[in-house]
Design an enzyme around this catalytic site. Sequence first.
Site, PDB file in Angstrom:
ATOM      1  N   GLU A  29       0.803  -1.218   0.000  1.00  0.00           N
ATOM      2  CA  GLU A  29       0.000   0.000   0.000  1.00  0.00           C
ATOM      3  C   GLU A  29       0.846   1.284   0.000  1.00  0.00           C
ATOM      4  O   GLU A  29       0.323   2.352   0.300  1.00  0.00           O
ATOM      5  CB  GLU A  29      -0.976   0.000   1.185  1.00  0.00           C
ATOM      6  CG  GLU A  29      -1.955  -1.160   1.106  1.00  0.00           C
ATOM      7  CD  GLU A  29      -2.855  -1.278   2.329  1.00  0.00           C
ATOM      8  OE1 GLU A  29      -2.530  -0.659   3.359  1.00  0.00           O
ATOM      9  OE2 GLU A  29      -3.859  -1.990   2.250  1.00  0.00           O
ATOM     10  N   GLU A  65      -6.585  -6.919  -1.912  1.00  0.00           N
ATOM     11  CA  GLU A  65      -7.031  -7.287  -0.561  1.00  0.00           C
ATOM     12  C   GLU A  65      -8.540  -7.112  -0.453  1.00  0.00           C
ATOM     13  O   GLU A  65      -9.039  -5.993  -0.544  1.00  0.00           O
ATOM     14  CB  GLU A  65      -6.358  -6.417   0.509  1.00  0.00           C
ATOM     15  CG  GLU A  65      -4.859  -6.591   0.631  1.00  0.00           C
ATOM     16  CD  GLU A  65      -4.274  -5.721   1.733  1.00  0.00           C
ATOM     17  OE1 GLU A  65      -5.045  -5.155   2.525  1.00  0.00           O
ATOM     18  OE2 GLU A  65      -3.036  -5.604   1.791  1.00  0.00           O
TER      19      GLU A  65
END
Length: 873
Positions: free
Chosen positions: A482, A544
């Site tokens: 991320e 995710e």
Amino acid sequence: MRRVTTLLFFLFFIAHCATAQQEVELNSGWKCTRATDINKSGEEISTPVTDVAGWLPATIPGTVLTTLLNNKLFLDPFFGMNNKLIPDIYTTGAAYYTFWFVNDFNHAPAANGDEVMLQFRGINYSYDVFLNGHKVNDVRDTGMFLRSSYSITRYLNPTGKNRLAVIVYPPSPVGNPNGGQGGDGVIAHSVTNQYPAGWDWIQPIADRNTGIWDKVTIKRTKQVHIENTHVGTLVPGKRNVEGKQKPATIKVTTEAENTCDSEIRGTAIYELGGKKVKVSVTLQPHSVETIEFPDLELEDPRLWWPNGYGPQNLYPCKISFLINSKTLSDKEELNIGVRQIKTAWNNKTNSREIRVNGQKIFIKGGNWILSDALLRFDDERYDHEVHFHKDMNLNLIRVWGGGITERPAFYDACDKYGLLVMQDFWASGDCNGRWYDPLKLEDTNARRNYPDNHKLFIESVEDQVKMLRNHASLALWCGGNEIRPPADILSAMRDSILPTLDGTRYFFEFSNDDSMSLHGGDGPYVLQSKDYFWAHKSFPFNSEIGSIGIGDVESLKRFLPDSNLVVPYYDTSMRKWIVDSVWRYHRYEGYDSAIEVYGHPKTIEDFARRAQLVNYDQYRALMEGATARMWDWYTGIIIWKTQNPWTAMKGQMYDYYVDPNACLYGTRTGSKQLHVMYDHINKLVLVANNHFTPTEKMELIAKAYTAAGDEIPLTSKYVQVAASSCKQQYKFGKEIDSLAKQEGIFLYLSLTDSATNVPVDDNLYWLTDAKGNYPLLQKMPLAKLNASARQTDKGIEVTIANPLGNPVAFFQRLTLIHASGERVLPAFYSDNYVSVLPGQEKTYILQVNSTIKEALQLYVEGWNTRRQFIEIK
């Protein structure tokens, strides 16, 4: 006489070692003590003058905390609240977990030009090494993800008795475990794993994983040793799984080091697929040369394919160096999968598309943290956990960036079972500053420049790429979780290290990179309505997306004290769910009212049993909703997450003790390569075909069943589905809603090969009444099953028959147990949490470790059946 015999044996051992290439692991005989408990230098400690008889037996590979646990100095931190009783390094200071490790080992001195190397595959975090009174490393070495190798030829004792001493210091700073993701974030100042400061799925690890956490080996060669071999495979064109293959090209390089003072001439050889490729080499004194072999054209190669698409063929590959073309100096042995992985941009989905051997692969993946939070690695456990991912019909594992670069044995298992791997490097947006976070000590600008030592990070990337790049399963590199690494690190990886050292895999700059998926993002991470997965268009390659995942009551009892096996309940006055404190400590993710629609649970057994229904339905919907839109909305989806390295109560297909729950089997069903499924929003029956070839003609049957077991035919038709596609086959009218309105209904779908009459797939849904509840399940009478089991070459074959006149035998769990009554773990079931229709017979295969010699027992029990023991014949 005994002394003479011993001396002769020892002299023989020395002579033998002087001529044989060998590598031994130092994995026993270690002792340790806290550094503050001994006031001696490393030179003294590494000689017999220092008595270590009273030191603790140490576990190597392992962390300091692993050793303290194994010596019973602390209670199991995975049980109850025990983890809170272990002093945290943030409070104690680093010295509390700074330890000396000593190993007394026998190894003959070098002779006849031999070279002896001491190798560490992973130490966290900084360390000094001493051998027989000598400091081996010039300056203190640092970095969790950097292998180290030292020449110890001149330090070995003539007697063959040696002492190795290593002092290991924790990472610095260790971070305040204040409840944030990675605590206060400062653990990321170091090139280390970030999760030990705590995350939303784990409590802090007290020693921050300080220790010699990976293998220690001593390697003996002649004057030339080889390392960092790179085998690349080129498979041009679009290949089919069956039939004769066009040639593949094998490209091999290796590094050869001449450790002596004179020039050496020799031959480098590699062997693969029955072919030998040789290169004559002249090595200058004390030099390292990269040897590039001529390309090998491999005729009719046996290709490696991802799980579900074809076999995972592997070729043994042996690389060796002969001095003067006759004396073996060193060798390396690998297993190579011949395949080529490429990517392409899918303009319809606006996301990255993965191709293997020219064929596009719809990615069905799972996020992986690591096997064990205390880094207690085991090749067998790696194999078991990856096996579960195969059984879920997944084809990719993403190794998350807040953890580690996984060990080679993990990749061996992925090679074996066909799981592609996306490997993150060691950064996470939580610690590294993607977002403002009041729990972090420093602001986002400071955190985005973590770690402090960029050079060490870059060196570690280079080293780990060399360690892992030969694995067929390794498919994608990723700069971080991320967040992009700092610009200079990113540039080094993207523009230099990966193109030079690999050049065969796509690199995502971070896990939400636009090059993966436009409009990128991730989540959600909590329980969703089934409608969400069918109707909501998520990110087209979602790295995710996840949900809940506790085990059944047997699983909960392994880590929750009896007094804490308390059912969550809703407090109407406070207007919130009340959850036991130990559940909260173990990061429970709430099921809330999703349990209540199956009837109010009165006991923990009721609660856990209902949770499995939610688990199954949630993950089946997640995978079916994505598969229904493959190549339309999506090119891939990766579940957050499939496992936990600690006894967390969220997001897992099996618990820490490798006991599967219904999440695994719901995922398995929803991820089948050829699958019939029901879109309950649009009342559609669809068939997904993930194979590279179109299906043969199949008969599609839809039926409904009442609580009493009455069958209601709905439709029957013949269908075919194109390769790599999902197609609508039937649309219900109002009959489904009408049937389900009063008490709910079972909807059964099946596919049968029309030519052979062999079942291809089936799927059972339990549909709610008009109010969204399941009175259907509360009204079911008991079903009495006929069951048998027999041992076969494939495993234990279990047959379950549900006689006509019975209701559906709903949600049956097969369980294999030891004579003690404890579950056999791990055990691999071809399916579980299964339902058997009236008049239907089903067969399942159970596989367990072949080393189990005791007689095992088997039982089956379900929603509307009593526990029934089955004799294994």
